[in-house]
Design a protein around this motif. Sequence first.
Motif, PDB file in Angstrom:
ATOM      1  N   VAL A 179       0.830  -1.206   0.000  1.00 38.11           N
ATOM      2  CA  VAL A 179       0.000   0.000   0.000  1.00 38.11           C
ATOM      3  C   VAL A 179       0.863   1.254   0.000  1.00 38.11           C
ATOM      4  O   VAL A 179       0.686   2.155  -0.828  1.00 38.11           O
ATOM      5  CB  VAL A 179      -0.962   0.003   1.207  1.00 38.11           C
ATOM      6  N   PHE A 180       1.802   1.322   0.934  1.00 39.54           N
ATOM      7  CA  PHE A 180       2.775   2.404   0.992  1.00 39.54           C
ATOM      8  C   PHE A 180       4.165   1.774   0.797  1.00 39.54           C
ATOM      9  O   PHE A 180       4.836   1.427   1.770  1.00 39.54           O
ATOM     10  CB  PHE A 180       2.709   3.149   2.321  1.00 39.54           C
ATOM     11  N   PRO A 181       4.571   1.603  -0.457  1.00 41.75           N
ATOM     12  CA  PRO A 181       5.821   0.880  -0.731  1.00 41.75           C
ATOM     13  C   PRO A 181       7.030   1.464   0.006  1.00 41.75           C
ATOM     14  O   PRO A 181       7.178   2.681   0.118  1.00 41.75           O
ATOM     15  CB  PRO A 181       5.975   1.029  -2.250  1.00 41.75           C
ATOM     16  N   TYR A 182       7.844   0.558   0.483  1.00 45.66           N
ATOM     17  CA  TYR A 182       9.012   0.913   1.301  1.00 45.66           C
ATOM     18  C   TYR A 182       9.957   1.869   0.574  1.00 45.66           C
ATOM     19  O   TYR A 182      10.595   2.716   1.210  1.00 45.66           O
ATOM     20  CB  TYR A 182       9.745  -0.383   1.689  1.00 45.66           C
ATOM     21  N   ARG A 183      10.036   1.785  -0.742  1.00 42.03           N
ATOM     22  CA  ARG A 183      10.975   2.625  -1.489  1.00 42.03           C
ATOM     23  C   ARG A 183      10.639   4.118  -1.395  1.00 42.03           C
ATOM     24  O   ARG A 183      11.496   4.967  -1.652  1.00 42.03           O
ATOM     25  CB  ARG A 183      11.027   2.206  -2.965  1.00 42.03           C
ATOM     26  N   TYR A 184       9.411   4.443  -1.010  1.00 42.12           N
ATOM     27  CA  TYR A 184       9.019   5.845  -0.870  1.00 42.12           C
ATOM     28  C   TYR A 184       9.216   6.372   0.557  1.00 42.12           C
ATOM     29  O   TYR A 184       9.014   7.561   0.811  1.00 42.12           O
ATOM     30  CB  TYR A 184       7.537   6.031  -1.240  1.00 42.12           C
ATOM     31  N   ILE A 185       9.586   5.478   1.480  1.00 41.77           N
ATOM     32  CA  ILE A 185       9.625   5.825   2.896  1.00 41.77           C
ATOM     33  C   ILE A 185      11.044   6.184   3.334  1.00 41.77           C
ATOM     34  O   ILE A 185      12.005   5.483   3.013  1.00 41.77           O
ATOM     35  CB  ILE A 185       9.105   4.653   3.758  1.00 41.77           C
ATOM     36  N   ASN A 186      11.165   7.268   4.087  1.00 39.20           N
ATOM     37  CA  ASN A 186      12.460   7.709   4.612  1.00 39.20           C
ATOM     38  C   ASN A 186      12.461   7.639   6.136  1.00 39.20           C
ATOM     39  O   ASN A 186      11.420   7.738   6.780  1.00 39.20           O
ATOM     40  CB  ASN A 186      12.742   9.152   4.183  1.00 39.20           C
ATOM     41  N   ASN A 187      13.657   7.482   6.688  1.00 35.46           N
ATOM     42  CA  ASN A 187      13.851   7.575   8.143  1.00 35.46           C
ATOM     43  C   ASN A 187      12.865   6.716   8.933  1.00 35.46           C
ATOM     44  O   ASN A 187      12.047   7.229   9.702  1.00 35.46           O
ATOM     45  CB  ASN A 187      13.736   9.037   8.601  1.00 35.46           C
TER      46      ASN A 187
END
Length: 216
Positions: A179-187
Amino acid sequence: MIHVYLMPGMAANPSIFEHIKLPEEKFVLHPLSWKIPETAESLSDYAKRMLEEVTEKNPVLLGVSFGGVVVQEMAKQIEFRKLIIVSSVKSKSELPKRMRFSAALGLYRLAPVSLARNIDTLANYAVGDRFKHKVALYQKYLSITDPVYLNWALEQMLCWDQITYDNRLVHIHGTSDPVFPYRYINNCIPVPGGTHAMIITKCKWFNKNLPKIIEN
C-alpha cells in the motif's frame, strides 16, 4: 504506568491490536475506535474529537496506516511521550505516485468504497479455503463500513498535505508493504518482510521491540 493509545487503520476496528501484548506492570493499552465524521469535518477537527478519548496525560500515540496520519494530527494538539506510526506515511511525499495522481485529479471521488460495505455478500460466494480465510479476516478486522466514514477517510488520506513532520516521530514500516511501498519511505525502522497488515502478522516483532522503542 505508560499509557499507550492505539489508532487502527482505515475501516479497521480495534481488534487488529488483539495480539499486541506489552508488560502489564509498565504499560496500559487503550485501543481506539473510529468515530463517524461530521459534515465537512476537517482532519484537524476530527483529531480534536478523537482526543476526547485520551484521558491520560503525556500518552504514547500509535497509529496504523491512516490511523498513523490521525495520531500525527492529534499529536499537534497535546503534549505526548512518544509518537509512533506503523505502515503509514509522515508526509505527502511518501504517498505512492498513484495516490498522488488520484488526489491531484480528484479520482478518489470515484473510488468504489461501496465494495467495502459488501464484504458479507462476498463471503456468501467465496470458494476455496484460502479465499474464505482471507474473507473471514476482512470481516473480522475491517468492519467499519459506513459510507460517510469511508468516503471521508479516503479523501483525507489522499489529500493530506503535510510536508514536514515532528522530528520526535518514530516510523515503523514493512519492507514488503504494497500500500505504501518501502521505497518511498524515509527515516524509518524497517521490518523485513513486513506487509501492510504487519501489526497482526508480525505481532511478535512488535511485542519484543515496542517496549524499548517507547522507553528510549
